[in-house]
Design an enzyme around this catalytic site. Structure first.
Site, PDB file in Angstrom:
ATOM      1  N   GLY A 202       8.040  -0.181  -7.437  1.00 48.02           N
ATOM      2  CA  GLY A 202       8.082   0.018  -5.993  1.00 48.02           C
ATOM      3  C   GLY A 202       9.068  -0.894  -5.293  1.00 48.02           C
ATOM      4  O   GLY A 202      10.159  -1.187  -5.802  1.00 48.02           O
TER       5      GLY A 202
ATOM      6  N   ASP B 192       8.838  -4.040  -4.718  1.00 48.68           N
ATOM      7  CA  ASP B 192       8.962  -5.305  -5.465  1.00 48.68           C
ATOM      8  C   ASP B 192      10.104  -5.213  -6.488  1.00 48.68           C
ATOM      9  O   ASP B 192      11.006  -6.069  -6.530  1.00 48.68           O
ATOM     10  CB  ASP B 192       7.616  -5.580  -6.160  1.00 48.68           C
TER      11      ASP B 192
ATOM     12  N   GLY C  85       1.510   1.980  -1.567  1.00 46.25           N
ATOM     13  CA  GLY C  85       2.084   2.636  -2.738  1.00 46.25           C
ATOM     14  C   GLY C  85       1.085   2.643  -3.867  1.00 46.25           C
ATOM     15  O   GLY C  85       0.012   3.232  -3.746  1.00 46.25           O
TER      16      GLY C  85
END
Ligand code: AR6
Length: 168
Positions: free
Chosen positions: A32, A34, A119
């Protein structure tokens, strides 16, 4: 003081004082947003995360932004959604609040948030947006800090929710 707005896009491209990462409590990187932040910012960010070690859910830590256009990355740890009976709402509010506090503590003027926990952590989007906006509004209210807050939505669903809630 301060302001809130929403845009649609990729948070790694935004030249604000700090972008917020939707991190995990081990600060170990992942998928995601990150993954996108560590990929675009380079290894300096992970090096800084390793030195810090970890961050409890509902809290946040600040590091360099490596080669990103932003100056800092604030790694905020939102909760995994388990149905709402595990303090998820308070923990999500805490992740936003602590990120805003870190911005002010570091004399930053602008901060951009992704839609934390919505997410792989499966937090319901509408509820998450309400918490993000209410927590930010409450934080900015009555402060001297002239902080410009941008909510950066990656998907249309979140973008439309934020547009509606911010125009109300
Ligand atoms: N810019 C802005 N938003 C993005 C981007 C981007 N480049 N990429 C994805 N999003 P998620 P979480 C949106 O899953 O739910 C990681 O593995 C995405 O559409 O990134 O908090 C961490 O290491 C969604 O709306 O974060 C943790 O283990 C939002 O970012 C875990 O996922 C958050 O989705 C955290 O899960």
């Amino acid at each position: 003081m301060g302001s809130m707005k929403v845009i649609k896009g990729d948070i790694t491209k935004i030249a604000v004082d700090a972008i917020v990462n939707a991190a995990n409590s081990r600060l170990a990187g992942g998928g995601g947003v990150d993954g996108a932040i560590h990929r675009a910012g380079g290894p300096e960010i992970m090096e800084a995360c390793r030195k810090i070690g970890s961050c409890p859910t509902g809290q946040a830590v600040i590091t360099t932004a490596g080669r990103l256009p932003a100056k800092y990355v604030i790694h905020a740890v939102g909760p995994v959604w388990h149905g709402g009976g595990n303090n998820e709402e308070q923990l999500l509010a805490g992740a936003y609040r602590r990120s805003l506090e870190l911005a002010v503590e570091n004399s930053l003027k602008s901060i951009a948030f992704p839609n934390i926990s919505t997410g792989v952590y499966r937090f319901p989007k509408e509820k998450a947006a309400q918490i993000a906006i209410a927590t930010t509004k409450e934080f900015l209210k009555g402060r001297d800090a002239d902080l410009e807050v941008t909510f950066v939505c990656f998907d249309d669903e979140n973008y439309n929710i934020y547009k509606r809630l911010l125009s109300e």
